[in-house]
Design an enzyme around this catalytic site. Sequence first.
Site, PDB file in Angstrom:
ATOM      1  N   ASN A  74      40.757 -21.824   7.477  1.00  0.00           N
ATOM      2  CA  ASN A  74      40.068 -20.757   6.744  1.00  0.00           C
ATOM      3  C   ASN A  74      38.665 -20.429   7.282  1.00  0.00           C
ATOM      4  O   ASN A  74      38.096 -19.395   6.948  1.00  0.00           O
ATOM      5  CB  ASN A  74      39.974 -21.075   5.239  1.00  0.00           C
ATOM      6  N   ASP A 129      47.370 -18.567  -3.376  1.00  0.00           N
ATOM      7  CA  ASP A 129      47.430 -17.489  -2.381  1.00  0.00           C
ATOM      8  C   ASP A 129      47.502 -16.114  -3.063  1.00  0.00           C
ATOM      9  O   ASP A 129      48.083 -15.979  -4.134  1.00  0.00           O
ATOM     10  CB  ASP A 129      48.670 -17.717  -1.501  1.00  0.00           C
TER      11      ASP A 129
HETATM   12  C1  FPP Z   1      44.063 -17.628  -0.431  1.00  0.00           C
HETATM   13  O1  FPP Z   1      44.195 -16.261  -0.765  1.00  0.00           O
HETATM   14  C2  FPP Z   1      42.893 -18.189  -1.070  1.00  0.00           C
HETATM   15  C3  FPP Z   1      41.882 -18.886  -0.464  1.00  0.00           C
HETATM   16  C4  FPP Z   1      41.839 -19.122   0.991  1.00  0.00           C
HETATM   17  C5  FPP Z   1      40.725 -19.379  -1.218  1.00  0.00           C
HETATM   18  C6  FPP Z   1      41.045 -20.062  -2.517  1.00  0.00           C
HETATM   19  C7  FPP Z   1      39.813 -20.161  -3.287  1.00  0.00           C
HETATM   20  C8  FPP Z   1      39.701 -19.920  -4.607  1.00  0.00           C
HETATM   21  C9  FPP Z   1      40.828 -19.633  -5.500  1.00  0.00           C
HETATM   22  C10 FPP Z   1      38.369 -19.909  -5.219  1.00  0.00           C
HETATM   23  C11 FPP Z   1      37.698 -21.132  -5.591  1.00  0.00           C
HETATM   24  C12 FPP Z   1      38.503 -22.281  -5.984  1.00  0.00           C
HETATM   25  C13 FPP Z   1      38.054 -23.281  -6.743  1.00  0.00           C
HETATM   26  C14 FPP Z   1      38.821 -24.535  -6.788  1.00  0.00           C
HETATM   27  C15 FPP Z   1      36.834 -23.180  -7.534  1.00  0.00           C
HETATM   28  P1  FPP Z   1      43.999 -15.180   0.380  1.00  0.00           P
HETATM   29  O2  FPP Z   1      42.554 -14.859   0.481  1.00  0.00           O
HETATM   30  O3  FPP Z   1      44.633 -15.683   1.622  1.00  0.00           O
HETATM   31  O4  FPP Z   1      44.775 -13.957  -0.185  1.00  0.00           O
HETATM   32  P2  FPP Z   1      45.575 -12.869   0.661  1.00  0.00           P
HETATM   33  O5  FPP Z   1      46.723 -13.601   1.298  1.00  0.00           O
HETATM   34  O6  FPP Z   1      46.028 -11.903  -0.371  1.00  0.00           O
HETATM   35  O7  FPP Z   1      44.622 -12.292   1.655  1.00  0.00           O
END
Ligand code: FPP
Length: 237
Positions: A66, A18
């Site tokens: 998501n 996150d």
């Molecule tokens: C949450 O941060 C992250 C995600 C919903 C996506 C996770 C994906 C990756 C790390 C990229 C690809 C992964 C692999 C395994 C290749 P957020 O976007 O909710 O962050 P925020 O809370 O700061 O908005």
Amino acid sequence: MAKNELGPMPVHVGVIMDGNGRWAKKRGLPRKFGHREGAKTFRKIVRHAKAIGIKYITFYAFSTENWKRPDDEVQSIMKLFEKYLDELDDFLKEHVRIRFIGDRSMLTETLQAKMKRSEELSKDYDLMTLILAINYGGRDEITNAVKLIAEDVKAGNIEPSEIDENLIQSRLYTAEIPDVDLIIRPSGEQRLSNFLIWQSAYAEYYFTDILWPDFSKKDLEKAVEVYRDRHRRFGGV
Ligand code: FPP
């Protein structure tokens, strides 16, 4: 005097990646740059987890919720999955077993084919199991298990009285994977967000304010140490 030593390593660690969006925002960049950095952190942490002796590690990469994100953000995350699934071949060389949990039916055929291939090629490796939760939701997983069991009852293979925790567990996406011992959530949020809700019944939690793209090998070691400290063995008499 009681001997005071650190407890055992966690067998299964879960990670909620996150804070990618906030990492990008802080730098005035579009959110997808945060996911790109987050993916690099993922690669680094997998290697380090293996180096320090973690046997199972699950990453929450994309939740059933998501899809509500803007389309271009969802597309950029899906592209990252495709890119990293190709890179998973490097993990195969390191004898890492790869598994995916979640509902695959909504993913592209290309992605599904790559997932299947990685699982098949790595199925006999046992140095570490890397589990990626993609289009995963704990409630969805339990709902799916209930449907499978209902089918078995309807077909006359199982009596309702035979339904127990082991049977439910065996119908989860994580059948054969031990329960999670430690869940790490960076970025300051302190909730489970539908991640491994059945499997975390006895898990310990480690929260940190660090945003996922900044999460380092040392941070992983710290989380493991905190876990082991909570399970200190007070041996001796
Ligand atoms: C949450 O941060 C992250 C995600 C919903 C996506 C996770 C994906 C990756 C790390 C990229 C690809 C992964 C692999 C395994 C290749 P957020 O976007 O909710 O962050 P925020 O809370 O700061 O908005």
